[in-house]
Scaffold this active site. Structure first.
Site, PDB file in Angstrom:
ATOM      1  N   LYS A  88       0.861  -1.052   0.118  1.00 23.08           N
ATOM      2  CA  LYS A  88       0.040   0.059  -0.100  1.00 23.08           C
ATOM      3  C   LYS A  88       0.873   1.303  -0.021  1.00 23.08           C
ATOM      4  O   LYS A  88       1.548   1.373   0.781  1.00 23.08           O
ATOM      5  CB  LYS A  88      -0.943  -0.130   1.159  1.00 23.08           C
ATOM      6  CG  LYS A  88      -1.802  -1.317   1.253  1.00 23.08           C
ATOM      7  CD  LYS A  88      -2.660  -1.227   2.395  1.00 23.08           C
ATOM      8  CE  LYS A  88      -1.996  -1.437   3.794  1.00 23.08           C
ATOM      9  NZ  LYS A  88      -2.749  -1.850   4.888  1.00 23.08           N
ATOM     10  N   GLY A 143      -8.393   3.697  10.570  1.00 21.37           N
ATOM     11  CA  GLY A 143      -9.012   2.480  10.090  1.00 21.37           C
ATOM     12  C   GLY A 143      -9.107   1.974   8.917  1.00 21.37           C
ATOM     13  O   GLY A 143      -9.500   0.888   8.272  1.00 21.37           O
ATOM     14  N   THR A 144      -8.147   2.791   8.019  1.00 23.81           N
ATOM     15  CA  THR A 144      -8.163   2.547   6.663  1.00 23.81           C
ATOM     16  C   THR A 144      -7.604   1.007   6.417  1.00 23.81           C
ATOM     17  O   THR A 144      -7.932   0.330   5.409  1.00 23.81           O
ATOM     18  CB  THR A 144      -7.163   3.532   5.826  1.00 23.81           C
ATOM     19  OG1 THR A 144      -7.717   4.773   6.083  1.00 23.81           O
ATOM     20  CG2 THR A 144      -6.934   3.452   4.493  1.00 23.81           C
ATOM     21  N   GLY A 145      -6.527   0.678   6.930  1.00 26.53           N
ATOM     22  CA  GLY A 145      -5.710  -0.482   6.738  1.00 26.53           C
ATOM     23  C   GLY A 145      -6.683  -1.860   7.076  1.00 26.53           C
ATOM     24  O   GLY A 145      -6.954  -2.629   6.290  1.00 26.53           O
ATOM     25  N   CYS A 146      -7.263  -1.574   8.208  1.00 24.65           N
ATOM     26  CA  CYS A 146      -8.212  -2.756   8.655  1.00 24.65           C
ATOM     27  C   CYS A 146      -9.579  -2.969   7.639  1.00 24.65           C
ATOM     28  O   CYS A 146      -9.753  -4.096   7.336  1.00 24.65           O
ATOM     29  CB  CYS A 146      -8.780  -2.508   9.956  1.00 24.65           C
ATOM     30  SG  CYS A 146      -7.662  -2.033  11.344  1.00 24.65           S
ATOM     31  N   THR A 153      -8.836   9.443   8.617  1.00 27.01           N
ATOM     32  CA  THR A 153      -8.505   8.343   7.918  1.00 27.01           C
ATOM     33  C   THR A 153      -8.274   6.963   8.873  1.00 27.01           C
ATOM     34  O   THR A 153      -7.628   6.043   8.542  1.00 27.01           O
ATOM     35  CB  THR A 153      -7.325   8.280   6.905  1.00 27.01           C
ATOM     36  OG1 THR A 153      -6.143   8.760   7.715  1.00 27.01           O
ATOM     37  CG2 THR A 153      -7.534   9.302   5.877  1.00 27.01           C
TER      38      THR A 153
END
Length: 266
Positions: A177, A211-214, A209
């Site tokens: 990412k 929580g983007t990865g989860c 932003t």
């Protein structure tokens, strides 16, 4: 009248008391994308928009009991892992995943959005050696790439060598990412057989932003559970998380969450 059950996805992760990341983000994402979300909680955090004030791991036997309870009775079409915190929990989850035939999406969570450590430093090697080989897909951000491989990515052209280094650790696919680079948000999906797919989206001027990865990892798991092939699953997940980032909103005095419900409002 009985209805057919939707695809089932299990998240193995920590609880975010602020509701923006972790188990809470995973289940919201799964609901939005039309699958039945189930959970194995590995740790409880005291967390809000300003950061993580503390976390407490669950015993390995509690993690094992939750996992077997769900998998043995209900079954899963995909599994997503997030915060695992310690060597013992990484080892436990890796062992449990060895008996699962469904695709596994590993989000190698190392730190929170605020920079708070969520994985013990001594557990990084265990995650690298025992969990990544179980992964159908690993979804590291650039900080996690450096943590796992020692490679620092400073520009887009360095993402493919980083992906190759990660593939050598055992996952079938890697999604590197590039959200922390400048320009458009570019992510690279690379496969063990030389496959390469790029996904790009506009970069929105929105600091909320959390929580983007989860959210992205859970969205990929949801799409895989619905039967999508990996490149298409990642494309659909990228579209979903881009909309969620666009709709991110302020909560508290710090960084707010992405909008998991944006699809219902358009």
């Amino acid at each position: 009248m009985s209805q057919q059950a939707p695809p089932r996805v299990l998240t193995v992760a920590g609880s975010d008391s602020g509701g923006g990341a972790g188990i809470q983000a995973d289940l919201k994402t799964m609901l939005a994308l039309g699958v039945h979300g189930m959970s194995v909680i590995t740790a409880v955090t005291a967390q809000n928009s300003l950061g993580v004030q503390g976390y407490w791991e669950l015993p390995a036997e509690a993690v094992r009991a939750q996992f077997t309870s769900v998998v043995d009775d209900i079954g899963v079409q995909a599994v997503k892992t997030g915060m695992l915190a310690s060597i013992e929990l990484v080892e436990t989850v890796a062992e449990l995943l060895a008996g699962v035939a469904a695709p596994v999406v590993v989000d190698p969570v190392g730190v929170s959005k605020h920079g708070d450590a969520l994985l013990a430093a001594e557990a990084v090697a265990t995650l690298r050696e025992q969990l990544l080989p179980r992964a159908t897909l690993a979804t590291p951000n650039l900080h996690e790439v450096a943590q796992l491989t020692g490679i620092t990515v400073l520009e887009e052209g360095e993402m493919r060598p980083a992906a190759d280094a990660l593939l050598e650790l055992g996952p079938r696919w890697v999604l590197v990412k590039g959200g922390h680079l400048s320009g458009d948000a570019a992510d690279l999906l690379a496969g063990r057989d030389g496959e390469e797919y790029w996904y790009r989206s506009p970069r929105y001027d929105n600091r909320h932003t959390h929580g983007t990865g989860c959210t992205l990892a859970s969205a990929v798991a949801a799409e895989l559970a619905k039967g999508q092939e990996m490149p298409q699953a990642v494309a659909a997940a990228k579209a979903y998380v881009t909309g969620a980032i666009r709709g991110g909103f302020a909560l508290g005095g710090g960084i707010g969450p992405v909008d998991h419900g944006w699809l219902t409002r358009g």
